[in-house]
Design an enzyme around this catalytic site. Structure first.
Site, PDB file in Angstrom:
ATOM      1  N   GLY A 160       0.822  -1.190   0.000  1.00 25.10           N
ATOM      2  CA  GLY A 160       0.000   0.000   0.000  1.00 25.10           C
ATOM      3  C   GLY A 160       0.864   1.250   0.000  1.00 25.10           C
ATOM      4  O   GLY A 160       2.069   1.210   0.280  1.00 25.10           O
ATOM      5  N   CYS A 161       0.255   2.388  -0.296  1.00 24.43           N
ATOM      6  CA  CYS A 161       1.021   3.635  -0.404  1.00 24.43           C
ATOM      7  C   CYS A 161       1.527   4.117   0.949  1.00 24.43           C
ATOM      8  O   CYS A 161       2.708   4.466   1.093  1.00 24.43           O
ATOM      9  CB  CYS A 161       0.176   4.705  -1.090  1.00 24.43           C
ATOM     10  N   TYR A 162       0.679   4.130   1.958  1.00 24.54           N
ATOM     11  CA  TYR A 162       1.132   4.525   3.288  1.00 24.54           C
ATOM     12  C   TYR A 162       2.215   3.583   3.826  1.00 24.54           C
ATOM     13  O   TYR A 162       3.231   4.038   4.366  1.00 24.54           O
ATOM     14  CB  TYR A 162      -0.038   4.565   4.271  1.00 24.54           C
TER      15      TYR A 162
END
Length: 356
Positions: A160-162
């Site tokens: 995921g991006c986070y």
């Protein structure tokens, strides 16, 4: 896997046919842009769910080759050897398993196969995993931390991006025992495109502009993923993180600020030194001498890191800036695919942002 090759100026260029399913979304569109410019990947099929039957130009007018049609997700993908899945949560599991059974390789940008155990998946998403026995077959595709597992892999789950920004800021220091595993706090801000393209009242311009808000406080689904990644580098596999994401009124970018107790005797120079040593073999990572800004990485697969030691509190403060749609999604997926098939990991990837 090599489906064609030809000579250009006495150099042999080989091509692999690939497909993008979920091409109508933001990450899917970014994938198409990157793959169209890639010297070794040829886009053979573009698939979509609700937008199937439309032309690419109908959903992404900024992209070239707009006369290409978006086919249904269950369409035969022909001789595509590698498939990128850019689908919503829950839409990749059965499809990914089928594609693998068909002999294709898969890079899943979604969240269905990121977790290492069914228990961790359920803690993140609140439901049992539909194919729990398949989870061990998928490699967590963060190249800078798990790149040695990507060569020759056929099933890769892109982070995921986070978690991407958070892990790249934290894992190197944890692995070097420069920070303590207890008391890690991550505050992160993201642009609106991180929420995807679906129409929601809370993501309309009038709901986002001129305001900043926290969401998923103490229960965001990316916290278990971050803890999973850190467990691989901590001295004990039970990392606990306080993670608070925020939505800010910009289109793209993530800035993650990690605060953790520094180990005894660690200096600010030590923190920076660890990060510099980590970044040296990784062409997408740079350590800079000032707090990074998201505008410096927009449009690139670059990660900017910066560390500070708060002498008064003994806390290490580490910042990471990425473009959520590139290094946080499509670019990282291409980076992982490059390593899967034996290419240079930066092939086809921009390493300079486009904003001043």
């Amino acid at each position: 896997m090599l489906i064609s090759h030809f000579h250009t100026h006495m150099r042999i260029i080989w091509l692999m046919k690939v497909a993008v399913l979920g091409a109508s979304g933001y990450a899917g569109g970014e994938l198409v842009k990157l793959l169209d410019a890639h010297r070794h990947f040829e886009v053979a099929a573009l698939g979509a769910h609700s937008q199937a039957g439309k032309r690419l130009a109908d959903v992404h007018p900024h992209l070239g080759g707009g006369d290409r049609n978006l086919v249904p997700l269950d369409t035969d993908l022909g001789d595509a050897d590698l498939v990128f899945l850019a689908l919503p949560h829950g839409a990749s599991a059965e499809l990914g398993a089928k594609l693998l059974a068909d002999g294709r390789s898969v890079v899943d940008l979604g969240s269905d196969f990121r977790m290492d155990t069914p228990e961790r998946y359920e803690s993140a998403y609140g439901t049992a995993h539909p194919l729990p026995d398949d989870l061990p077959n998928w490699v967590y595709g963060l190249p800078e931390l798990f790149g040695d597992q990507l060569a020759g892999a056929r099933a890769v789950a892109a982070p995921g991006c986070y978690p991407t920004a958070s892990l790249l800021a934290t894992a190197p220091l944890l692995a070097a025992d420069a920070i303590m595993a207890d008391g890690i706090t991550i505050n992160a801000v993201s642009g609106v495109s991180g929420a995807g393209r679906s129409l929601r009242d809370d993501l309309l311009y009038g709901s986002v502009d001129e305001g900043v808000r926290a969401y998923g406080v103490a229960k965001h689904r990316h916290r278990p993923e971050i803890e999973m990644g850190l467990d691989a580098f901590a001295s004990r596999a039970d990392t606990r993180v306080t993670f608070t994401p925020h939505l800010v009124p910009m289109q793209r970018g993530i800035l993650a600020t990690v605060t953790a107790p520094a180990a005894d005797g660690v200096t600010e120079a030590d923190l920076s030194g660890v990060l510099v040593a980590f970044a040296e073999p990784h062409p997408c990572v740079d350590v800079i001498d000032m707090p990074p800004q998201t505008r410096w990485v927009v449009g690139s697969n670059r990660v900017l890191l910066h560390a500070v030691l708060d002498i008064r509190t003994g806390q290490a403060i580490v910042m990471a800036a990425i473009d959520n749609l590139v290094k946080g999604a499509a670019g990282q997926a291409v980076q992982a695919a490059n390593l899967m098939v034996g290419l240079d990991e930066t092939a086809g990837l921009p390493l300079a942002g486009w904003m001043p």
